[in-house]
Design an enzyme around this catalytic site. Sequence first.
Site, PDB file in Angstrom:
ATOM      1  N   GLY A  68      54.411  49.742  95.317  1.00  0.00           N
ATOM      2  CA  GLY A  68      55.161  50.356  96.742  1.00  0.00           C
ATOM      3  C   GLY A  68      54.010  50.805  97.811  1.00  0.00           C
ATOM      4  O   GLY A  68      53.004  50.321  97.684  1.00  0.00           O
ATOM      5  N   GLU A  69      54.472  51.882  98.617  1.00  0.00           N
ATOM      6  CA  GLU A  69      53.421  52.375  99.499  1.00  0.00           C
ATOM      7  C   GLU A  69      53.049  51.281 100.373  1.00  0.00           C
ATOM      8  O   GLU A  69      52.136  51.949 101.370  1.00  0.00           O
ATOM      9  CB  GLU A  69      52.156  52.913  98.744  1.00  0.00           C
ATOM     10  N   GLY A  70      53.481  50.194 100.397  1.00  0.00           N
ATOM     11  CA  GLY A  70      52.970  49.140 101.508  1.00  0.00           C
ATOM     12  C   GLY A  70      51.830  48.280 100.769  1.00  0.00           C
ATOM     13  O   GLY A  70      51.373  47.482 101.753  1.00  0.00           O
ATOM     14  N   ASN A  98      50.112  51.180 108.729  1.00  0.00           N
ATOM     15  CA  ASN A  98      51.229  51.080 107.722  1.00  0.00           C
ATOM     16  C   ASN A  98      51.522  52.393 107.549  1.00  0.00           C
ATOM     17  O   ASN A  98      51.036  53.691 107.459  1.00  0.00           O
ATOM     18  CB  ASN A  98      50.347  50.908 106.383  1.00  0.00           C
ATOM     19  N   ILE A 138      46.962  52.486  98.270  1.00  0.00           N
ATOM     20  CA  ILE A 138      47.208  52.225  99.504  1.00  0.00           C
ATOM     21  C   ILE A 138      45.991  52.710 100.611  1.00  0.00           C
ATOM     22  O   ILE A 138      45.834  51.969 101.561  1.00  0.00           O
ATOM     23  CB  ILE A 138      48.593  52.877 100.159  1.00  0.00           C
TER      24      ILE A 138
END
Length: 343
Positions: free
Chosen positions: A309-311, A55, A91
């Site tokens: 967010g952040e993946g 990621n 994350i």
Amino acid sequence: MFHIESPSKQILPALQEKIDNLTKPKGSLGRLEELALQIGWIQQSLNPALRHPVNVIYAADHGIADEGVSQSPKEVTRQVIHNFLNGGAGICFLARQHGVELKIVDGGVDFDFPKIPQLIDRKVHKGTRNFRYEAAMTAEEMEQAVRYGAEIVTDCYNEGCNVISFGEMGVGNTAASSMWMTCLTGIPLAACVGAGSGLDKVGVLHKLNTLQQALDNYSGSDEVKEIMAYFGGYEMVMAVGGMLRAAELKMVILIDGFIMTNCILAASRLYPEVLDYCIFGHCGDESGHKQLLEVLRVKPLLNLGLRLGEGSGALCAYPVVDSAVRMINEMHSFSQAAITKYF
């Protein structure tokens, strides 16, 4: 700049036959069967594999943040990067849980970081300009950001990665994403603007009014790259470059939330074939995400009310993708198991 081709469809009948002959009623594993077919198609293999998942988080600041369009002040960008590096962000626990490597990239944070081995320095500029009044970046900066984003993915590929997701960090990037969405889809701006990191109704209205002023001031064309440069963030443009390079390398791409979906929207307007390589992890709570997925005609795997967010949504979906690959590789066929077909 990129050479992206759809995978050959010749393998699809053989993949479908293998999936249909696993010891289950035909179609009974639903989306897992669809995912297995897609991943086998991408990899051109009856025995697809997921290797060294990564990621990549691109980070940068936005000039539009000076207009108060985010609940968070701009210094939060650099603070969250330190939290990434210290393993304390959302994350981070997801990456540890699912065995995914994190790469953190400074694409344009308005801060001079000391040399940190775990932080990849690809700073284009210390934050974008304020697109309420002028273009966020020059065409040259945009092309540089695309190249930098692609280079990171090349590094991941050379390290053995064949499945990749992308995340972002940058105060103000939901505002930039809303501008990309309205300009690239024609959906009215009001339907594209949401709370971001936590604005109340008054804050959302201020954000909408500010972005409407920026849109009214825009005198450029509807050409995709011009829109990307005028309203985008360096981290967003890097993600576009990363996605396009991943498709060029025939990698599986997991798409995260509102911001990354806008990035794949922009990427697909440049190279439509990129969508063949994409799996959409989730539908988030940010205003406009559901409509954006509908415009792209894609089905997200999860709906968990995420808007971090952040993946994070992509990584939450990763075990489902892994299950699909395990299904096609580990389930026995009717002939292997000596079971009479029951459909």
